[in-house]
Structures are given as C-alpha cells and as structure tokens.
Design a protein around this motif. Structure first.
Motif, PDB file in Angstrom:
ATOM      1  N   ASP A 179      16.170   2.247 -24.057  1.00 11.89           N
ATOM      2  CA  ASP A 179      15.157   3.302 -24.173  1.00 11.89           C
ATOM      3  C   ASP A 179      15.663   4.640 -23.631  1.00 11.89           C
ATOM      4  OD1 ASP A 179      13.585   1.284 -25.096  1.00 11.89           O
ATOM      5  OD2 ASP A 179      12.183   1.267 -23.415  1.00 11.89           O
ATOM      6  N   LYS A 180      15.574   5.666 -24.478  1.00 15.41           N
ATOM      7  CA  LYS A 180      15.869   7.048 -24.081  1.00 15.41           C
ATOM      8  C   LYS A 180      15.193   7.963 -25.092  1.00 15.41           C
ATOM      9  CE  LYS A 180      20.413   6.105 -22.003  1.00 15.41           C
ATOM     10  NZ  LYS A 180      21.875   6.241 -22.185  1.00 15.41           N
ATOM     11  N   SER A 181      14.817   9.144 -24.653  1.00 10.19           N
ATOM     12  CA  SER A 181      14.253  10.108 -25.595  1.00 10.19           C
ATOM     13  C   SER A 181      15.342  10.565 -26.563  1.00 10.19           C
ATOM     14  CB  SER A 181      13.656  11.299 -24.858  1.00 10.19           C
ATOM     15  OG  SER A 181      14.642  11.956 -24.080  1.00 10.19           O
ATOM     16  N   ASP A 220      23.601   3.661 -28.012  1.00 10.41           N
ATOM     17  CA  ASP A 220      22.245   3.179 -27.718  1.00 10.41           C
ATOM     18  C   ASP A 220      21.518   2.788 -28.999  1.00 10.41           C
ATOM     19  OD1 ASP A 220      22.472   3.686 -24.954  1.00 10.41           O
ATOM     20  OD2 ASP A 220      21.804   5.752 -25.203  1.00 10.41           O
ATOM     21  N   PHE A 221      21.636   3.625 -30.005  1.00 11.08           N
ATOM     22  CA  PHE A 221      20.963   3.379 -31.274  1.00 11.08           C
ATOM     23  C   PHE A 221      21.549   2.158 -31.980  1.00 11.08           C
ATOM     24  CE2 PHE A 221      20.131   3.940 -35.788  1.00 11.08           C
ATOM     25  CZ  PHE A 221      18.786   4.283 -35.801  1.00 11.08           C
ATOM     26  N   GLN A 264      11.549   5.398 -27.725  1.00  8.52           N
ATOM     27  CA  GLN A 264      12.009   4.170 -28.378  1.00  8.52           C
ATOM     28  C   GLN A 264      12.335   4.383 -29.861  1.00  8.52           C
ATOM     29  OE1 GLN A 264       8.953   1.146 -27.218  1.00  8.52           O
ATOM     30  NE2 GLN A 264      10.623   0.300 -25.988  1.00  8.52           N
ATOM     31  N   THR A 265      13.073   5.436 -30.154  1.00  5.32           N
ATOM     32  CA  THR A 265      13.492   5.706 -31.527  1.00  5.32           C
ATOM     33  C   THR A 265      14.176   4.489 -32.148  1.00  5.32           C
ATOM     34  OG1 THR A 265      13.753   8.086 -31.175  1.00  5.32           O
ATOM     35  CG2 THR A 265      15.026   7.099 -32.966  1.00  5.32           C
ATOM     36  N   VAL A 325      -0.893   8.625 -33.840  1.00  4.57           N
ATOM     37  CA  VAL A 325       0.431   8.054 -33.579  1.00  4.57           C
ATOM     38  C   VAL A 325       0.457   7.501 -32.157  1.00  4.57           C
ATOM     39  CG1 VAL A 325       1.639   9.563 -35.193  1.00  4.57           C
ATOM     40  CG2 VAL A 325       1.338  10.305 -32.838  1.00  4.57           C
ATOM     41  N   GLY A 326       1.273   6.487 -31.940  1.00  2.00           N
ATOM     42  CA  GLY A 326       1.378   5.877 -30.625  1.00  2.00           C
ATOM     43  C   GLY A 326       0.196   4.990 -30.308  1.00  2.00           C
ATOM     44  N   GLU A 327       0.334   4.220 -29.230  1.00  2.15           N
ATOM     45  CA  GLU A 327      -0.734   3.351 -28.766  1.00  2.15           C
ATOM     46  C   GLU A 327      -1.721   4.144 -27.906  1.00  2.15           C
ATOM     47  OE1 GLU A 327      -1.158  -0.536 -28.844  1.00  2.15           O
ATOM     48  OE2 GLU A 327      -0.542   0.385 -30.728  1.00  2.15           O
TER      49      GLU A 327
END
Length: 307
Positions: A95-97, A105-106, A152-153, A292-294
């Motif tokens: 996890d990273k912006s 990471d991806f 979490q892209t 968008v999002g929870e």
C-alpha cells in the motif's frame, strides 16, 4: 451437501482467511492442498487440519507463475487422485499513494493477485475439462476492488480485475459445467488489525468474545469463519448452474453484488458533441454522480478506539 471425497486447492492458505477456508472445506469432508510461501506456516496449517481428522498436503511456492499453478494441480491429483475445487486466495499488500508507489510495488501485487488467479484458474480448468469434472472455482475479491480505497491502486486494480475475469470465465466454462464465482470477504485480518476503526472488533475476536453487534450487523464485519462458510457453500454441488456471481460475506450479512449497470441513459439527436455536452453534460453528471470508496458509519461512543 457434503464435500466428502472432493479435493480442493486453496492458495495462500497457511494462515488468515485462506486457512479458514481450507479448514472449513476439510471440515465438510474435502481433502485440501495447502499453499504458502513459508514451509513452517504450511506445515502448521496441514497439522491443524489433520488434528481435526482431515486430510491435507502442502505446496510451498509463491503464486503467480504457471509453474506454481501446475504444481498445485499435480499435488492434488498425485496425492488424492483428483481435483474438484479451487479457491484463489493468495495475496500480498504494497500500500502506497499513487506518487509513492513504485513499479515494483505495483507489479508484485498484480503478479500474485491477478496473474496468480489467472494461472491457477487456467491450470485447474484445464484439468476439469480434460477429466470431465464439473468443478467449482471460488476467487477472492475485496471491497476495494468494488469501491476503491485510498493508497491501494495496485490492490484495487487486481481485485477489480479478478471480478472481471470471473464474469468472463463464467461464459467460457458454462458448457463444461464448471461454476466460477467470487467472494468479497469483510473480516478481521492482519490488515484490519492496524485500522483503529476496527479496534474493538479485533480485540473481541482475539479475546474469544463475540464481536459487538454494530460490527457484525450494521457493518457486516466479522471473523474469517463467517466468510469460510460461504466459500465452502460455493464449492459444493448445491450451486450447480450458479456462476459469474459476486457474493459479499461478513459478520451476519450476506450480499449479492450487482454487475455494473448504467444508472441513466440520455439520448441527443446527432450525438453528444462538445458544444452539447458543455450545455447539458454537467447537469446530467451532477444529478447522477456515483460515490467512490467505502462509507463507514460513525462508531458508537462505547466502540471508539482507545490509545
């Protein structure tokens, strides 16, 4: 319906949600191939199933490659004589912006979650088709793949992609009688343990106490075992003909996620050119914006995290 004499592979099943799925499948009679990257963890998982009277064997290898996928199928067939069920659960987090997320990471998350699901399903389906097995495939998704989540892209892309593949595979596997569905679990895991919002729920589970009703009922958040029952059900003969579905499981809540559908369809003679959109486009968007999002409800005072 019993899973007696069935054989299942569960990727990423040395601990956490994956182990809960494997143990539930074994409890319902299936022999299980455990998969993890750590030998001691895999051995402990096998021992826990055998201690309860079940049958299990382990394959220690990282999910992602075709080689690992083929090893898993071979282990099932060579050890137990057949393969009936595949649960693709293996995953990692990086996890990273966006601007802080590296290529590594991806790629790491996509390789395990997305490619690992693809290679394992391809190997299992190849066996099912060759042997005439009306198999069951359960792929594990996430609310992040359905709704998005900050930082979490890579994970969102992988989990959304898994659901897309499940819907495609449902079409491709229908003639072979193979059911493939996705489960969206919402449960206490190593990841949620670090989130203050879930502190009281995680503490209750760790202390062997029931989770507060707020989490189980309003939030649909529970234990790994809450999702395990759904996975085992989708692995059974009871779901013959049910395929391409996305099932949410958490706490006392069961959900059926819809396939994406348009919320509005507008028509304009001659099409929607730039000038027309400048005149009418914003109004259409503003009256039909999607979230968008929870969205989490506010915690009751007694469930607020403590330092």
């Amino acid at each position: 319906m019993s899973l007696q004499d069935k054989v299942a592979i569960v990727t990423g099943s040395g601990a956490g949600l994956g182990l809960a799925y494997a143990r539930e499948l074994a409890a319902q009679g299936a022999s299980v191939v455990i998969n993890d990257v750590d030998q001691a963890t895999a051995d402990a998982a096998v021992a826990s199933i055998e201690a309860d009277g079940g049958k299990a064997v382990s394959v220690v290898a990282p999910v992602g490659s075709t080689e690992t996928a083929e090893k898993l199928v071979e282990a099932a067939v060579n050890t137990f004589g057949r393969l009936d069920i595949l649960v693709t659960n293996a995953g990692i987090l990086r996890d990273k912006s966006l601007l802080k997320m590296s290529d590594e990471d991806f790629d790491a998350v996509i390789n395990v979650h997305l490619k690992g699901t693809f290679t394992c399903v391809r190997a299992a389906f190849g066996h099912f088709k060759a042997e005439g097995v009306a198999g069951r495939i359960v792929c594990i998704g996430s609310p992040t793949g359905q709704r998005g989540n900050f930082g979490q892209t890579n994970y969102a892309a992988a989990k959304a992609g898994i659901v897309g593949m499940v819907r495609t595979w449902a079409l491709e596997m229908k003639r072979a009688g193979v059911s493939v569905n996705a489960v969206i679990p919402v449960a206490a895991t190593a990841m949620t343990k670090t989130v203050p919002y879930f502190q009281k729920a995680v503490q209750a589970e760790e202390q062997g106490e029931p989770m507060p009703d707020f989490f189980r009922k309003e939030l649909g958040f529970g234990t790994a075992q809450d999702a395990a029952g759904v996975v085992a059900f989708l692995a059974s003969d009871a779901v013959e003909g049910v395929t391409g579905q996305v099932i949410g499981a958490g706490g006392d809540r069961l959900q059926i996620w819809s396939h994406p559908e348009p919320v509005v369809s507008e028509y304009h003679d001659g099409g929607w050119d730039y000038a027309t959109l400048m005149d009418k486009g914003r109004e259409i968007l503003d009256t039909n914006l999607q979230s968008v999002g929870e969205s989490m409800p506010e915690l009751p005072a007694e469930l607020q995290p403590t330092s």
